[in-house]
Design an enzyme around this catalytic site. Structure first.
Site, PDB file in Angstrom:
ATOM      1  N   GLY A  85       0.839  -1.214   0.000  1.00 35.15           N
ATOM      2  CA  GLY A  85       0.000   0.000   0.000  1.00 35.15           C
ATOM      3  C   GLY A  85       0.862   1.247   0.000  1.00 35.15           C
ATOM      4  N   ASP A 131      -0.589  -7.520  -5.386  1.00 35.18           N
ATOM      5  CA  ASP A 131      -1.908  -7.681  -4.770  1.00 35.18           C
ATOM      6  C   ASP A 131      -1.696  -8.565  -3.534  1.00 35.18           C
ATOM      7  OD1 ASP A 131      -4.439  -8.270  -3.991  1.00 35.18           O
ATOM      8  OD2 ASP A 131      -5.127  -9.047  -5.931  1.00 35.18           O
ATOM      9  N   TYR A 149     -14.698  -1.379   8.111  1.00 33.30           N
ATOM     10  CA  TYR A 149     -13.285  -1.044   8.326  1.00 33.30           C
ATOM     11  C   TYR A 149     -12.923  -1.242   9.804  1.00 33.30           C
ATOM     12  CZ  TYR A 149      -9.264   2.217   8.701  1.00 33.30           C
ATOM     13  OH  TYR A 149      -8.056   2.810   8.951  1.00 33.30           O
TER      14      TYR A 149
HETATM   15  C1  AKB Z   1     -10.455   6.934   8.160  1.00 33.91           C
HETATM   16  O1  AKB Z   1     -11.006   8.043   8.304  1.00 33.91           O
HETATM   17  O2  AKB Z   1     -11.049   5.921   7.739  1.00 33.91           O
HETATM   18  C2  AKB Z   1      -9.025   6.793   8.577  1.00 33.91           C
HETATM   19  C3  AKB Z   1      -8.895   6.316   9.983  1.00 33.91           C
HETATM   20  C4  AKB Z   1      -9.271   7.181  11.098  1.00 33.91           C
HETATM   21  O3  AKB Z   1      -8.463   5.213  10.193  1.00 33.91           O
HETATM   22  N1  AKB Z   1      -8.341   8.042   8.415  1.00 33.91           N
END
Ligand code: AKB
Length: 325
Positions: A12, A57, A147
């Site tokens: 990355g 990848d 995430y």
């Molecule tokens: C995001 O906003 O997704 C990132 C983080 C806070 O991990 N910058």
């Protein structure tokens, strides 16, 4: 006894953090010892900055293994991931990339006996049931984004590979990162970079978060310092093998606008919150990083006023001279 040569792979590397971290690692280890990689081949200007580059990848363990062998890699800074806002648009791919990518790197670390792994976590591991102010290192964590869920699970995997296989993997929970050398992409905290560009060149910014949304943030130079410091600390000093809380500063959109107005009095801010408001509302307002301060003497150098002065000066120069990659 001479210290062993370290050869470093950054995944990355074309991203916001990767670009700056690759350069910092080149300065520390020498250009020939740092291999930048990314799933996409970056623009020419960025490739020049990144030095030795491989298209990779991380979801392909065979390609990963080939690159580790080709360059006799001893350490991996595994940054490839999808951030919070983009992750909500592509939840399954975000999970696959963030989780399987990490597991592939941890597996390779065992198989190839790598010295050290760095993997970033995030304030996104926290959620609505987390204490919002001075969020402690250990507390309730119920992330609402894919995430955040992937980062929390990843922290568990890091600790598991450390305990079960002795992989020396180290991690930080980054707040929003703000720098002038490269642009962020797909995060909820990205407004705090974009605002400097719009303030300088348009005099006005439409913010996708509400005026009083406080979030933990950090100037890029501090983030790079923290990353290199934790990676160079004695292994015995690292008491947290999930990921460390890390704090730089906290501010709201209204406060960063005021800090900019101290330099550009005519700057105007408008607010038009979108889906990212709910993500920001689920995250802490400020972070307690006393464990990092105690274990490896972490201390940030930048506050909002200092960062704003540096950002405004350098974004202007960078854009005018085409230096922002
Ligand atoms: C995001 O906003 O997704 C990132 C983080 C806070 O991990 N910058």
């Amino acid at each position: 006894m001479s210290t062993p040569v370290e050869n470093i792979l950054v995944t990355g590397a074309a991203g916001q953090l990767g670009t700056e971290l690759t350069v910092a690692l080149q300065q520390m280890y020498g250009k020939n010892h740092v291999i930048a990689s990314d799933v996409r081949i970056p623009r020419e200007e960025r490739q020049e900055v990144l030095g030795i580059f491989e298209k990779l990848d991380v979801l392909n363990p065979q390609s990963l293994g080939e690159i580790l062998d080709k360059y006799h890699i001893t350490q991996v800074y595994h940054l490839a991931a999808m951030l919070s806002a983009t992750g909500e648009k592509h939840p399954k791919h975000a999970w696959q990339l963030n989780m399987q990518g990490l597991i592939n790197v941890l597996e390779a670390a065992v198989e190839k006996n790598l010295h050290k792994i760095y993997w970033p976590s995030s304030i996104a591991v926290f959620g609505p049931t987390t204490p919002k102010e001075n969020t402690p290192q250990f507390c309730s964590m119920e992330p609402t984004t894919v995430y955040g869920i992937s980062k929390l699970a990843g922290e568990g995997w890091c600790q598991y590979y450390f305990r079960k296989h002795g992989v020396d993997v180290r991690s930080l929970r980054y707040p929003g990162l703000i720098g002038y050398k490269s642009m962020p992409g797909g995060g909820t905290t990205d407004y705090a970079v974009d605002i400097y560009h719009k303030a300088l060149f348009n005099g006005v910014y439409e913010c996708f978060l509400e005026a009083d949304t406080y979030l933990p943030m950090m100037y890029m130079e501090d983030a790079i310092k923290a990353t290199l410091d934790i990676m160079h600390a004695d292994s015995d000093a690292i008491s947290v093998r999930t990921s460390y809380n890390l704090s730089g500063m906290s501010f709201s959109p209204a406060e960063i606008a005021k800090a900019i107005q101290a330099h550009i009095p005519h700057f105007q801010m408008h607010y038009k919150p979108d889906f990212r408001q709910a993500i920001a509302d689920s995250w802490p307002r400020s972070i307690d990083d006393s464990q990092a301060r105690k274990d490896w003497q972490w201390q940030p150098d930048y506050d909002l006023a200092r960062m704003t002065a540096v950002m405004l000066e350098n974004v202007k120069i960078g854009v005018e001279q085409g230096l922002i990659v």
